[in-house]
Scaffold this motif. Structure first.
Motif, PDB file in Angstrom:
ATOM      1  N   LEU A 151       0.834  -1.204   0.000  1.00  0.00           N
ATOM      2  CA  LEU A 151       0.000   0.000   0.000  1.00  0.00           C
ATOM      3  C   LEU A 151       0.867   1.252   0.000  1.00  0.00           C
ATOM      4  O   LEU A 151       0.630   2.189  -0.774  1.00  0.00           O
ATOM      5  CB  LEU A 151      -0.927  -0.024   1.210  1.00  0.00           C
ATOM      6  CG  LEU A 151      -1.867   1.181   1.351  1.00  0.00           C
ATOM      7  CD1 LEU A 151      -3.278   0.726   1.709  1.00  0.00           C
ATOM      8  CD2 LEU A 151      -1.370   2.137   2.435  1.00  0.00           C
ATOM      9  N   LEU A 152       1.880   1.275   0.857  1.00  0.00           N
ATOM     10  CA  LEU A 152       2.770   2.433   0.908  1.00  0.00           C
ATOM     11  C   LEU A 152       3.530   2.614  -0.400  1.00  0.00           C
ATOM     12  O   LEU A 152       3.730   3.747  -0.864  1.00  0.00           O
ATOM     13  CB  LEU A 152       3.760   2.282   2.065  1.00  0.00           C
ATOM     14  CG  LEU A 152       3.169   2.372   3.481  1.00  0.00           C
ATOM     15  CD1 LEU A 152       4.259   2.114   4.506  1.00  0.00           C
ATOM     16  CD2 LEU A 152       2.525   3.731   3.718  1.00  0.00           C
ATOM     17  N   ALA A 153       3.940   1.515  -1.026  1.00  0.00           N
ATOM     18  CA  ALA A 153       4.664   1.599  -2.292  1.00  0.00           C
ATOM     19  C   ALA A 153       3.773   2.183  -3.386  1.00  0.00           C
ATOM     20  O   ALA A 153       4.232   2.993  -4.211  1.00  0.00           O
ATOM     21  CB  ALA A 153       5.161   0.214  -2.707  1.00  0.00           C
ATOM     22  N   GLU A 154       2.496   1.808  -3.396  1.00  0.00           N
ATOM     23  CA  GLU A 154       1.571   2.327  -4.406  1.00  0.00           C
ATOM     24  C   GLU A 154       1.313   3.821  -4.183  1.00  0.00           C
ATOM     25  O   GLU A 154       1.216   4.595  -5.142  1.00  0.00           O
ATOM     26  CB  GLU A 154       0.259   1.553  -4.363  1.00  0.00           C
ATOM     27  CG  GLU A 154      -0.713   1.868  -5.481  1.00  0.00           C
ATOM     28  CD  GLU A 154      -0.225   1.390  -6.839  1.00  0.00           C
ATOM     29  OE1 GLU A 154      -0.778   1.871  -7.863  1.00  0.00           O
ATOM     30  OE2 GLU A 154       0.684   0.528  -6.895  1.00  0.00           O
ATOM     31  N   LEU A 199      -5.783   0.172  -2.687  1.00  0.00           N
ATOM     32  CA  LEU A 199      -6.175  -0.968  -1.866  1.00  0.00           C
ATOM     33  C   LEU A 199      -6.052  -2.280  -2.636  1.00  0.00           C
ATOM     34  O   LEU A 199      -5.590  -3.296  -2.088  1.00  0.00           O
ATOM     35  CB  LEU A 199      -7.602  -0.784  -1.351  1.00  0.00           C
ATOM     36  CG  LEU A 199      -7.779   0.295  -0.277  1.00  0.00           C
ATOM     37  CD1 LEU A 199      -9.259   0.488   0.032  1.00  0.00           C
ATOM     38  CD2 LEU A 199      -7.015  -0.068   0.991  1.00  0.00           C
ATOM     39  N   ARG A 200      -6.446  -2.290  -3.891  1.00  0.00           N
ATOM     40  CA  ARG A 200      -6.312  -3.530  -4.681  1.00  0.00           C
ATOM     41  C   ARG A 200      -4.844  -3.904  -4.849  1.00  0.00           C
ATOM     42  O   ARG A 200      -4.483  -5.088  -4.820  1.00  0.00           O
ATOM     43  CB  ARG A 200      -6.991  -3.369  -6.044  1.00  0.00           C
ATOM     44  CG  ARG A 200      -8.517  -3.300  -5.965  1.00  0.00           C
ATOM     45  CD  ARG A 200      -9.154  -3.468  -7.347  1.00  0.00           C
ATOM     46  NE  ARG A 200      -8.747  -2.409  -8.252  1.00  0.00           N
ATOM     47  CZ  ARG A 200      -9.358  -1.233  -8.363  1.00  0.00           C
ATOM     48  NH1 ARG A 200     -10.419  -0.971  -7.595  1.00  0.00           N
ATOM     49  NH2 ARG A 200      -8.945  -0.325  -9.216  1.00  0.00           N
ATOM     50  N   ALA A 201      -3.960  -2.892  -5.015  1.00  0.00           N
ATOM     51  CA  ALA A 201      -2.527  -3.164  -5.121  1.00  0.00           C
ATOM     52  C   ALA A 201      -1.987  -3.747  -3.823  1.00  0.00           C
ATOM     53  O   ALA A 201      -0.955  -4.429  -3.829  1.00  0.00           O
ATOM     54  CB  ALA A 201      -1.775  -1.887  -5.467  1.00  0.00           C
ATOM     55  N   ALA A 202      -2.685  -3.479  -2.721  1.00  0.00           N
ATOM     56  CA  ALA A 202      -2.281  -4.015  -1.424  1.00  0.00           C
ATOM     57  C   ALA A 202      -2.984  -5.329  -1.103  1.00  0.00           C
ATOM     58  O   ALA A 202      -2.910  -5.817   0.041  1.00  0.00           O
ATOM     59  CB  ALA A 202      -2.575  -2.988  -0.330  1.00  0.00           C
ATOM     60  N   GLY A 203      -3.662  -5.894  -2.071  1.00  0.00           N
ATOM     61  CA  GLY A 203      -4.308  -7.178  -1.857  1.00  0.00           C
ATOM     62  C   GLY A 203      -5.618  -7.117  -1.105  1.00  0.00           C
ATOM     63  O   GLY A 203      -6.080  -8.123  -0.559  1.00  0.00           O
ATOM     64  N   VAL A 204      -6.239  -5.937  -1.061  1.00  0.00           N
ATOM     65  CA  VAL A 204      -7.533  -5.779  -0.390  1.00  0.00           C
ATOM     66  C   VAL A 204      -8.638  -5.876  -1.437  1.00  0.00           C
ATOM     67  O   VAL A 204      -8.584  -5.202  -2.469  1.00  0.00           O
ATOM     68  CB  VAL A 204      -7.623  -4.423   0.341  1.00  0.00           C
ATOM     69  CG1 VAL A 204      -8.985  -4.259   1.002  1.00  0.00           C
ATOM     70  CG2 VAL A 204      -6.513  -4.310   1.380  1.00  0.00           C
ATOM     71  N   ASP A 205      -9.621  -6.711  -1.190  1.00  0.00           N
ATOM     72  CA  ASP A 205     -10.729  -6.868  -2.131  1.00  0.00           C
ATOM     73  C   ASP A 205     -11.592  -5.618  -2.140  1.00  0.00           C
ATOM     74  O   ASP A 205     -12.223  -5.268  -1.142  1.00  0.00           O
ATOM     75  CB  ASP A 205     -11.596  -8.071  -1.756  1.00  0.00           C
ATOM     76  CG  ASP A 205     -10.900  -9.387  -2.026  1.00  0.00           C
ATOM     77  OD1 ASP A 205     -10.092  -9.435  -2.970  1.00  0.00           O
ATOM     78  OD2 ASP A 205     -11.151 -10.355  -1.290  1.00  0.00           O
ATOM     79  N   VAL A 206     -11.602  -4.935  -3.277  1.00  0.00           N
ATOM     80  CA  VAL A 206     -12.385  -3.710  -3.456  1.00  0.00           C
ATOM     81  C   VAL A 206     -13.031  -3.766  -4.835  1.00  0.00           C
ATOM     82  O   VAL A 206     -12.503  -4.417  -5.750  1.00  0.00           O
ATOM     83  CB  VAL A 206     -11.488  -2.451  -3.343  1.00  0.00           C
ATOM     84  CG1 VAL A 206     -12.294  -1.185  -3.558  1.00  0.00           C
ATOM     85  CG2 VAL A 206     -10.826  -2.385  -1.984  1.00  0.00           C
ATOM     86  N   GLY A 207     -14.151  -3.087  -4.994  1.00  0.00           N
ATOM     87  CA  GLY A 207     -14.850  -3.079  -6.261  1.00  0.00           C
ATOM     88  C   GLY A 207     -13.985  -2.605  -7.419  1.00  0.00           C
ATOM     89  O   GLY A 207     -13.007  -1.880  -7.237  1.00  0.00           O
ATOM     90  N   ALA A 208     -14.380  -3.002  -8.622  1.00  0.00           N
ATOM     91  CA  ALA A 208     -13.590  -2.712  -9.817  1.00  0.00           C
ATOM     92  C   ALA A 208     -13.553  -1.226 -10.145  1.00  0.00           C
ATOM     93  O   ALA A 208     -12.572  -0.731 -10.720  1.00  0.00           O
ATOM     94  CB  ALA A 208     -14.163  -3.485 -11.004  1.00  0.00           C
TER      95      ALA A 208
END
Length: 228
Positions: A151-154, A199-208
């Motif tokens: 998340l921090l990297a993104e 959040l998606r880059a951090a592996g968190v399931d979020v809407g498209a």
């Protein structure tokens, strides 16, 4: 002549409401459809907060050494990244004109709004708050160490330059700062779609597609993600 003009105006207003309804409906659907997320191990090593506004969502991140290092770019905007009295960082992405010229709703201008809708350069805003804030009252997500690092990297990658390019602004809190960001802002790529992407880059399931705060809330409700 006047009646004809009124009819045209009425049709334009009606069309605008239809477009708005379609946009909001699509935003709801986009929040409910799962997006593609990074494959990272989950865990509860770090809790992050989500600060919801009427049209905008910010991250609230603990001021750990890892967080401070990742937000080093914000120093270019005057942010006291290493401040010993900093407990949390508030981080958001948005349209340059709208974000930098609207410290309060009273400052809202038609020009900034139209530029945000049609397309504008983007900025990152980072603010600092003291350790004693009521963090436990915010909606939160628990991340593993690997997820938080991603998340921090993104977020850091969203800066236009590794060292940050500061922007001078007036009227905002003295603790906050702005830097130029990568990518353009427009009505289909909003501050909240950025939150979803991070959040998606951090592996968190979020809407498209999450262009509004309620898109994100629907995502968390549908996918069972913490207190988001």
């Amino acid at each position: 002549m006047i009646r004809a003009a009124l009819r045209v105006a009425g049709r334009l207003i009606g069309a605008a409401f239809v477009v708005l309804a379609l946009y909001l409906g699509a935003a709801a659907i986009g929040g409910l459809i799962p997006g593609r997320t990074a494959d990272l191990p989950t865990g509860t090593d770090t809790d992050i907060g989500l600060l919801y506004g009427p049209i905008h969502v910010d991250f609230v991140l603990p001021a750990t050494p890892e967080t401070r290092a990742a937000l080093e770019f914000a120093r270019a905007g005057g942010v006291r990244v290493d401040g010993p009295d900093v407990g949390y960082f508030i981080v958001g992405w948005g349209a340059r004109d709208f974000y930098t010229t609207t410290p309060t709703w009273a400052d809202l201008s038609a020009r900034a709004t139209l530029r945000a809708v049609a397309g504008d350069a983007s900025v990152l805003r980072v603010d600092t708050v003291w350790p004693g804030i009521a963090f436990d009252q915010l909606p939160q997500l628990s991340l593993s160490s690997a997820q938080y690092t991603a998340l921090l990297a993104e977020i850091a990658a969203s800066s236009a330059a590794p060292g940050g390019i500061g922007i001078e602004v007036q009227g905002h809190a003295a603790t906050s700062g702005f830097v130029e960001a990568a990518g353009r802002f427009h009505i289909l790529r909003t501050c909240n779609t950025w939150v979803g992407r991070v959040l998606r880059a951090a592996g968190v399931d979020v809407g498209a597609w999450t262009p509004t705060p309620y898109s994100l809330r629907l995502s968390f409700w549908r996918l069972g993600q913490g207190d988001g």
